[in-house]
Write an enzyme that holds these catalytic residues in place. Structure first.
Site, PDB file in Angstrom:
ATOM      1  N   GLU A  57     -59.326 -15.750  24.748  1.00  0.00           N
ATOM      2  CA  GLU A  57     -59.229 -14.731  23.702  1.00  0.00           C
ATOM      3  C   GLU A  57     -58.493 -15.252  22.469  1.00  0.00           C
ATOM      4  O   GLU A  57     -57.376 -15.781  22.573  1.00  0.00           O
ATOM      5  CB  GLU A  57     -58.516 -13.484  24.239  1.00  0.00           C
ATOM      6  CG  GLU A  57     -58.486 -12.341  23.232  1.00  0.00           C
ATOM      7  CD  GLU A  57     -57.932 -11.053  23.809  1.00  0.00           C
ATOM      8  OE1 GLU A  57     -57.419 -10.236  23.045  1.00  0.00           O
ATOM      9  OE2 GLU A  57     -58.040 -10.866  25.043  1.00  0.00           O
TER      10      GLU A  57
ATOM     11  N   ASP B 230     -52.837 -16.624  41.400  1.00  0.00           N
ATOM     12  CA  ASP B 230     -53.908 -15.627  41.545  1.00  0.00           C
ATOM     13  C   ASP B 230     -53.687 -14.492  40.547  1.00  0.00           C
ATOM     14  O   ASP B 230     -52.921 -13.563  40.818  1.00  0.00           O
ATOM     15  CB  ASP B 230     -53.902 -15.100  42.984  1.00  0.00           C
ATOM     16  CG  ASP B 230     -55.074 -14.171  43.279  1.00  0.00           C
ATOM     17  OD1 ASP B 230     -55.744 -13.726  42.328  1.00  0.00           O
ATOM     18  OD2 ASP B 230     -55.312 -13.886  44.467  1.00  0.00           O
TER      19      ASP B 230
ATOM     20  N   HIS C  91     -55.665 -11.043  14.274  1.00  0.00           N
ATOM     21  CA  HIS C  91     -56.672 -11.324  15.297  1.00  0.00           C
ATOM     22  C   HIS C  91     -57.969 -11.837  14.673  1.00  0.00           C
ATOM     23  O   HIS C  91     -58.550 -12.813  15.139  1.00  0.00           O
ATOM     24  CB  HIS C  91     -56.956 -10.066  16.110  1.00  0.00           C
ATOM     25  CG  HIS C  91     -58.013 -10.263  17.156  1.00  0.00           C
ATOM     26  ND1 HIS C  91     -57.781 -10.947  18.329  1.00  0.00           N
ATOM     27  CD2 HIS C  91     -59.321  -9.887  17.184  1.00  0.00           C
ATOM     28  CE1 HIS C  91     -58.892 -10.977  19.040  1.00  0.00           C
ATOM     29  NE2 HIS C  91     -59.835 -10.337  18.374  1.00  0.00           N
TER      30      HIS C  91
END
Length: 439
Positions: free
Chosen positions: A85, A296, A393
């Protein structure tokens, strides 16, 4: 029409690819080329990757970035982050740099207890079951000695076993609720092996327990499995500074900024729609480090979101306050992590990531991960209450859009310079790109 295949797992990797490409894609040759281009040229390394999971056809990799300048408990880290991302690594790096000159991140381990349960059905007298459990509790420990010996030598092992009555929630349902200390191992295999032994002991001892009726002797074990909810395996990360230090502007601006950040966190505390996205931002940082270190992330995600709901309503994981001119921002988060076992001993990049982190213990890694999650959230909330999230962003997303359009290196350079002073939106980038091509 596609027909089911028998023995797919027995096919060679090439045969698997041929079958997938021929039956499920429109351009068979292109699919084969794409899948094979991601094979590692080192045959030994590729074989290692192939054996991580079943039915491997290729490697799917994520970018591995570095967020530098994380000062955690007065020790400087460069944090590896595996994520796709845009802006996540940049945001973490920016927050780390901001707090570097303001004391850095302070972290504390609040607990390291992990949990597993034996779930069983008992149709009989509850008092007799309680007496039975008291009698066999030492046997449960003794029967698991062969499993726990090496863990106990390192200072870990089973910390407690208790009987829990859950019949108010589900008829005849009881459980052995078991807690463990697994040190630098995440401990899933260790815990599950202990639980399965507990289940065998429970059933065996019940058959021999003379106070039980024949019906009561037949305890039915439904399952034995660790829990990814670890509310007592928690780390706290925090940052603080004077309100004046929060902003490079004047004191009035800093006070307003501090109050808006506190309000934003308070909104996430009481509004689940906001809290989910708020906590997702925290997990952007946490998951990226967990992936990079071979842990995990799915287990962590499940446990973290359960923890965010522990008071009966989904809420913010972070907290913020302003008291006596001091701004404080902190996070409590459950993290059951390991730095030995699993992929940590197998995956070359995981080994490298842990080396970059100076070979941390499991508790040290908990602290690094929590600090990264806190940094990510601070950067996001600060942006939200000031410029808005899209400005930063979308500037980071610019290269993704240009790559989708097929821009050359020269065109990327020109358009990157253009959008330093212009708002980045998908349509604006497309328009600017087309204008550049037509000039």
């Amino acid at each position: 029409m596609i027909t089911p295949i028998q023995g797919f797992s027995k096919l060679s990797k090439d045969e698997k690819i041929n079958w997938i490409a021929s039956n499920y894609t429109h351009n068979t040759q292109q699919t084969k080329e794409v899948l094979k281009v991601y094979w590692n040229s080192d045959a030994k390394l590729q074989k290692l990757h192939d054996e991580f999971i079943e039915n491997t056809i290729t490697n799917y990799y994520l970018p591995l970035g570095i967020a530098p300048n994380f000062l955690i408990n007065n020790k400087l880290y460069a944090v590896p982050m595996a994520i796709e991302e845009s802006s996540v690594v940049a945001a973490a790096s920016k927050a780390a740099k901001f707090w570097l000159t303001r004391g850095g991140f302070k972290t504390t381990i609040l607990g390291t207890e992990k949990v597993g349960q034996v779930h069983f059905i008992f149709k009989g007298d509850e008092k007799k079951l309680e007496s039975f459990f008291t009698a066999i509790k030492p046997v449960l420990f003794n029967d698991s000695d062969s499993i726990t010996t090496s863990m106990k030598k390192r200072g870990g092992g089973i910390t407690n076993i208790e009987l829990r009555n859950k019949t108010e929630d589900l008829e005849h349902y009881y459980q052995l609720h078991c807690t463990f200390e697994t040190l630098d191992a995440m401990g899933a295999n260790f815990i599950n092996s202990c639980l399965e032994q507990f289940a065998k002991t429970l059933k065996r001892e019940a058959l021999a327990y003379t106070d039980f009726s024949d019906k009561e002797k037949n305890i039915e074990v439904v399952m034995s499995i660790l829990s990814n909810y670890v509310p007592n395996c928690v780390v706290r990360a925090e940052v603080s500074c004077t309100v004046e230090e929060l902003s490079e502007g004047n004191t009035e601006d800093a006070q307003h900024l501090a109050e808006k950040i506190v309000q934003a966190v308070n909104i996430a505390k009481i509004e689940p729609y906001r809290a989910v996205t708020h906590n997702k931002g925290i997990m952007n940082g946490i998951d990226a480090v967990i992936l990079a270190t071979g842990n995990d992330f799915r287990a962590i995600e499940a446990g973290v979101h359960a923890y965010a709901s522990r008071n009966g309503k989904y809420s913010s994981l972070t907290n913020a306050s302003v008291d006596n001119g001091v701004f404080k921002f902190w996070l409590d988060v459950p993290l059951a992590l390991g730095t030995v076992g699993g992929l940590t001993n197998l995956h070359p990049l995981v080994k490298t990531a842990l080396e970059i982190l100076q070979k941390p213990s499991a508790t040290e890694l908990m602290q690094i991960v929590a600090a990264t999650g806190l940094a990510q959230n601070f950067a996001a909330v600060r942006s939200l209450v000031t410029t808005g999230i899209q400005e930063g962003h979308m500037k980071m997303h610019l290269l993704n859009i240009l790559n989708q359009l097929g821009a050359t290196d020269s065109e990327k350079k020109t358009l990157t310079a253009h959008f330093k002073t212009n708002t980045v939106t998908h349509s604006a980038v497309v328009t600017a790109y087309n204008n550049l091509k037509n000039d």
